[in-house]
Enzyme design. Structure first.
Site, PDB file in Angstrom:
ATOM      1  N   ASN A  10       0.863  -1.185   0.000  1.00  0.00           N
ATOM      2  CA  ASN A  10       0.000   0.000   0.000  1.00  0.00           C
ATOM      3  C   ASN A  10       0.898   1.232   0.000  1.00  0.00           C
ATOM      4  O   ASN A  10       1.485   1.581   1.013  1.00  0.00           O
ATOM      5  CB  ASN A  10      -0.908  -0.033   1.232  1.00  0.00           C
ATOM      6  CG  ASN A  10      -1.857   1.155   1.282  1.00  0.00           C
ATOM      7  OD1 ASN A  10      -1.941   1.931   0.338  1.00  0.00           O
ATOM      8  ND2 ASN A  10      -2.559   1.291   2.393  1.00  0.00           N
ATOM      9  N   LYS A  12       0.041   4.228  -0.270  1.00  0.00           N
ATOM     10  CA  LYS A  12      -0.639   5.358   0.376  1.00  0.00           C
ATOM     11  C   LYS A  12      -0.442   6.635  -0.466  1.00  0.00           C
ATOM     12  O   LYS A  12      -0.409   6.555  -1.696  1.00  0.00           O
ATOM     13  CB  LYS A  12      -0.174   5.510   1.828  1.00  0.00           C
ATOM     14  CG  LYS A  12      -0.368   4.199   2.617  1.00  0.00           C
ATOM     15  CD  LYS A  12      -0.200   4.351   4.107  1.00  0.00           C
ATOM     16  CE  LYS A  12      -0.395   2.998   4.778  1.00  0.00           C
ATOM     17  NZ  LYS A  12      -0.267   3.104   6.246  1.00  0.00           N
ATOM     18  N   HIS A  94      -9.590   0.545   4.724  1.00  0.00           N
ATOM     19  CA  HIS A  94      -8.313   0.742   5.427  1.00  0.00           C
ATOM     20  C   HIS A  94      -8.544   1.644   6.639  1.00  0.00           C
ATOM     21  O   HIS A  94      -9.388   2.538   6.614  1.00  0.00           O
ATOM     22  CB  HIS A  94      -7.275   1.372   4.484  1.00  0.00           C
ATOM     23  CG  HIS A  94      -5.895   1.348   5.065  1.00  0.00           C
ATOM     24  ND1 HIS A  94      -5.458   2.297   5.969  1.00  0.00           N
ATOM     25  CD2 HIS A  94      -4.870   0.484   4.908  1.00  0.00           C
ATOM     26  CE1 HIS A  94      -4.218   2.008   6.331  1.00  0.00           C
ATOM     27  NE2 HIS A  94      -3.835   0.913   5.711  1.00  0.00           N
ATOM     28  N   GLU A  96      -7.085   4.086   7.771  1.00  0.00           N
ATOM     29  CA  GLU A  96      -6.988   5.531   7.519  1.00  0.00           C
ATOM     30  C   GLU A  96      -8.273   6.061   6.882  1.00  0.00           C
ATOM     31  O   GLU A  96      -8.676   7.197   7.119  1.00  0.00           O
ATOM     32  CB  GLU A  96      -5.755   5.828   6.654  1.00  0.00           C
ATOM     33  CG  GLU A  96      -4.465   5.675   7.467  1.00  0.00           C
ATOM     34  CD  GLU A  96      -3.273   5.166   6.676  1.00  0.00           C
ATOM     35  OE1 GLU A  96      -3.268   5.268   5.439  1.00  0.00           O
ATOM     36  OE2 GLU A  96      -2.332   4.659   7.314  1.00  0.00           O
ATOM     37  N   GLU A 164      -5.402  -5.517  10.261  1.00  0.00           N
ATOM     38  CA  GLU A 164      -4.392  -4.509  10.569  1.00  0.00           C
ATOM     39  C   GLU A 164      -4.706  -3.858  11.913  1.00  0.00           C
ATOM     40  O   GLU A 164      -5.566  -2.966  11.982  1.00  0.00           O
ATOM     41  CB  GLU A 164      -4.393  -3.412   9.490  1.00  0.00           C
ATOM     42  CG  GLU A 164      -4.047  -3.900   8.109  1.00  0.00           C
ATOM     43  CD  GLU A 164      -3.667  -2.715   7.215  1.00  0.00           C
ATOM     44  OE1 GLU A 164      -2.488  -2.622   6.863  1.00  0.00           O
ATOM     45  OE2 GLU A 164      -4.528  -1.888   6.924  1.00  0.00           O
ATOM     46  N   GLY A 170       2.288   2.064  10.986  1.00  0.00           N
ATOM     47  CA  GLY A 170       3.151   3.237  10.903  1.00  0.00           C
ATOM     48  C   GLY A 170       3.752   3.662  12.227  1.00  0.00           C
ATOM     49  O   GLY A 170       4.360   4.717  12.344  1.00  0.00           O
ATOM     50  N   SER A 210       3.195  -2.369  10.220  1.00  0.00           N
ATOM     51  CA  SER A 210       4.649  -2.267  10.383  1.00  0.00           C
ATOM     52  C   SER A 210       5.383  -3.568  10.039  1.00  0.00           C
ATOM     53  O   SER A 210       6.301  -3.973  10.748  1.00  0.00           O
ATOM     54  CB  SER A 210       5.005  -1.797  11.804  1.00  0.00           C
ATOM     55  OG  SER A 210       4.458  -0.515  12.053  1.00  0.00           O
TER      56      SER A 210
END
Length: 247
Positions: A10, A12, A94, A96, A164, A170, A210
């Protein structure tokens, strides 16, 4: 039943034609095991670029799409447009999208339904936040998210589930291989009870949060971890090591 290892990158909101072009050259020239499905999630504006430059053995995914084919939805893209660029996958739900942009379980379910009806493969993401894990409600949260997705799926062969944990995205914190395996196992049990045993055995459940060249081998050796959704490391040459985690 053996499930084919799946590694998604990904990207991003990162990269430009120069840096992504270099990454694509690295991936095209890398020795990649034939036993792995590899898909790169490119920013919308670079989907055409990525699909035209990447070797055919590597798939491309959009990072989001809307729930209808066309219309007055400024700034959105549809599965039909994604397919028109030769792209076969989309990442939906996702964390985010959920937590930065406020997408609900219901909206994500609607997007999943429309993307699948349009013939795209879906990488559907679920995962708990740190306060939810600390409150002991990880299962409750991820089961509710999974149900909103599962209620909208007719053909599971086009779906990859990505677990996730939000606290590991991150942050440099990775769920331990045991923590990942525990949730993946519980998800598979949920699928068995709520969808079917056949789907529970065949659906790929991948881990994101991560993942690096250093952590991928042990994570990838867990029996219910069928691959990875990789963030930052997918923009670096070590992505090749992650792809070959089981090689």
């Amino acid at each position: 039943m053996s499930r084919k290892f799946f590694v998604g990158g990904n990207w991003k909101m990162n990269g430009d034609k120069k840096s992504l072009g270099e990454l694509i050259n690295t991936l095209n020239s890398a020795k990649i095991s034939g036993d792995v499905d590899v898909v790169c999630g490119a920013p919308t504006i670079y989907l055409d670029f990525a699909r035209s430059k990447l070797d055919a053995k590597i798939g491309v995914a959009a990072q989001n799409c809307y729930k209808v084919a066309k219309g007055a939805f400024t700034g959105e893209i549809s599965p039909a447009m994604i397919k028109d660029c030769g792209v076969e996958w989309v990442i939906l739900g996702h964390s985010e999208r959920r937590h930065v942009f406020g997408e609900s379980d219901e909206l994500i379910g609607q997007k999943v339904a429309h993307a699948l009806e349009s013939g795209l493969g879906v990488i559907a993401c679920i995962g708990e936040k740190l306060d939810e894990r600390e409150a002991g409600i990880t299962e409750k949260v991820v089961f509710a998210q999974t149900k909103a997705i599962a209620d909208n799926v007719k053909d599971w062969s086009k779906v990859v589930l990505a677990y996730e944990p939000v606290w590991a995205i991150g942050t440099g914190k990775t769920a331990s291989p045991q923590q990942a395996q525990e949730v993946h196992d519980k998800l598979r049990q949920w699928m068995k009870t709520n969808v079917s045993e056949a789907v529970a055995n065949s659906v790929r459940i991948i881990y994101g949060g991560s993942v690096t060249g250093g952590t991928c081998k042990e994570l990838g050796s867990q029996k219910d971890v069928d691959g990875f959704l990789v963030g930052g490391a997918s923009l670096k040459p070590e992505f090749v090591d992650i792809i070959n985690a089981r090689a």
